[in-house]
Design a protein around this motif. Structure first.
Motif, short mmCIF file in Angstrom:
data_model
loop_
_atom_site.label_atom_id
_atom_site.label_comp_id
_atom_site.label_asym_id
_atom_site.label_seq_id
_atom_site.Cartn_x
_atom_site.Cartn_y
_atom_site.Cartn_z
N LEU A 20 0.78 -1.19 0.11
CA LEU A 20 0.17 -0.06 0.00
C LEU A 20 0.83 1.20 0.12
O LEU A 20 1.98 1.36 0.70
CB LEU A 20 -0.79 -0.20 1.18
CG LEU A 20 -1.63 -1.16 1.42
CD1 LEU A 20 -2.75 -0.94 2.71
CD2 LEU A 20 -2.69 -1.47 0.30
N GLN A 24 -2.03 7.42 0.08
CA GLN A 24 -3.32 6.91 -0.51
C GLN A 24 -4.50 6.52 0.20
O GLN A 24 -4.15 6.32 1.56
CB GLN A 24 -3.10 5.68 -1.27
CG GLN A 24 -2.18 5.81 -2.44
CD GLN A 24 -2.87 6.59 -3.60
OE1 GLN A 24 -4.02 7.17 -3.66
NE2 GLN A 24 -2.13 6.90 -4.84
N TYR A 26 -7.58 4.22 1.17
CA TYR A 26 -8.26 2.83 0.98
C TYR A 26 -9.56 2.67 1.81
O TYR A 26 -9.59 2.95 2.87
CB TYR A 26 -6.94 1.75 1.35
CG TYR A 26 -5.83 1.66 0.61
CD1 TYR A 26 -5.99 1.32 -0.89
CD2 TYR A 26 -4.78 2.44 0.88
CE1 TYR A 26 -4.49 1.32 -1.52
CE2 TYR A 26 -3.63 2.65 0.18
CZ TYR A 26 -3.49 2.00 -0.99
OH TYR A 26 -2.36 2.11 -2.00
N ASP A 27 -10.24 1.74 1.29
CA ASP A 27 -11.69 1.27 1.86
C ASP A 27 -11.32 -0.03 2.59
O ASP A 27 -11.03 -0.93 1.56
CB ASP A 27 -12.59 1.34 0.74
CG ASP A 27 -14.02 1.19 1.33
OD1 ASP A 27 -14.36 1.26 2.67
OD2 ASP A 27 -15.12 1.18 0.45
N VAL A 28 -11.25 -0.28 3.61
CA VAL A 28 -11.04 -1.67 4.30
C VAL A 28 -11.92 -1.84 5.07
O VAL A 28 -12.95 -1.14 5.67
CB VAL A 28 -9.78 -1.45 4.99
CG1 VAL A 28 -8.59 -1.42 3.92
CG2 VAL A 28 -9.49 -0.55 6.00
N GLY A 50 -12.22 5.37 -2.15
CA GLY A 50 -10.83 5.11 -1.77
C GLY A 50 -10.98 4.00 -2.41
O GLY A 50 -11.86 3.11 -2.87
N GLU A 51 -9.71 3.23 -2.80
CA GLU A 51 -9.56 1.93 -3.33
C GLU A 51 -9.90 0.71 -2.61
O GLU A 51 -9.61 0.81 -1.36
CB GLU A 51 -8.15 1.71 -3.66
CG GLU A 51 -7.90 0.49 -4.42
CD GLU A 51 -6.41 0.31 -4.93
OE1 GLU A 51 -6.03 -0.87 -4.88
OE2 GLU A 51 -5.66 1.24 -5.12
N LYS A 52 -10.67 0.09 -2.70
CA LYS A 52 -11.57 -1.02 -2.04
C LYS A 52 -10.48 -2.18 -1.97
O LYS A 52 -10.06 -2.88 -3.06
CB LYS A 52 -12.78 -1.56 -2.38
CG LYS A 52 -13.25 -2.34 -1.55
CD LYS A 52 -14.91 -2.62 -1.94
CE LYS A 52 -15.64 -3.63 -0.93
NZ LYS A 52 -16.83 -3.41 -1.23
N LEU A 53 -10.10 -2.72 -0.79
CA LEU A 53 -9.31 -3.67 -0.47
C LEU A 53 -10.06 -5.00 0.00
O LEU A 53 -10.75 -4.84 0.81
CB LEU A 53 -8.12 -3.54 0.54
CG LEU A 53 -7.16 -2.40 0.21
CD1 LEU A 53 -6.26 -2.38 1.53
CD2 LEU A 53 -6.26 -3.20 -1.07
#
Length: 133
Positions: A20, A24, A26-28, A50-53
């Motif tokens: 990561l 940035q 992130y969607d966690v 956000g970027e989904k993990l």
């Protein structure tokens, strides 16, 4: 799900342990976000997306059968086959050893006969040589 902004540069996550990037969003999962926030690795983000993990969990393998009688019977059959094969090998070994012993005896008899003939021929030659002198 929670949006978090990564603060550290050595954070790995996801099914493939992707690295990561610091800064940035992130969607966690909430539980993961709580751990990262508590450890100071991330902060709550106010951004909308956000970027989904995704965190994947491996599926368990097929359950192992508790009925071992089938397996035990197969093992017993294999053991019996092994014993039969070992007995056959021992019988063949004995047969080969007997044949080798017979060959040794026959060879020793032939060698003794050949040596006897050679001794007689040598004695005859010596006798003939003495008569000529």
């Amino acid at each position: 799900m929670a949006l978090v902004k990564v603060l550290v540069s050595n954070l790995f996550a996801g099914a493939g342990f992707q690295k990561l990037e610091a800064g940035q969003v992130y969607d966690v999962d909430d539980s993961v976000a709580e751990k990262w926030l508590a450890q100071g690795k991330a902060e709550k983000a106010t951004e909308k997306k956000g970027e989904k993990l995704t965190f994947e969990v491996a599926t368990p393998s097929a359950p192992v059968s508790t009925d071992t009688s089938v397996l035990q019977s197969k093992l017993d059959d294999a053991l019996e086959q092994l014993k039969t094969a070992q007995d056959a090998v021992e019988a063949k070994d004995k047969e080969h050893a007997d044949a080798l012993e017979q060959l040794k005896t026959a060879h020793a008899t032939e060698l003794a006969a050949a040596n006897d003939r050679a001794d007689k021929a040598e004695a005859a030659l010596t006798a003939a040589t003495k008569k000529d002198k």
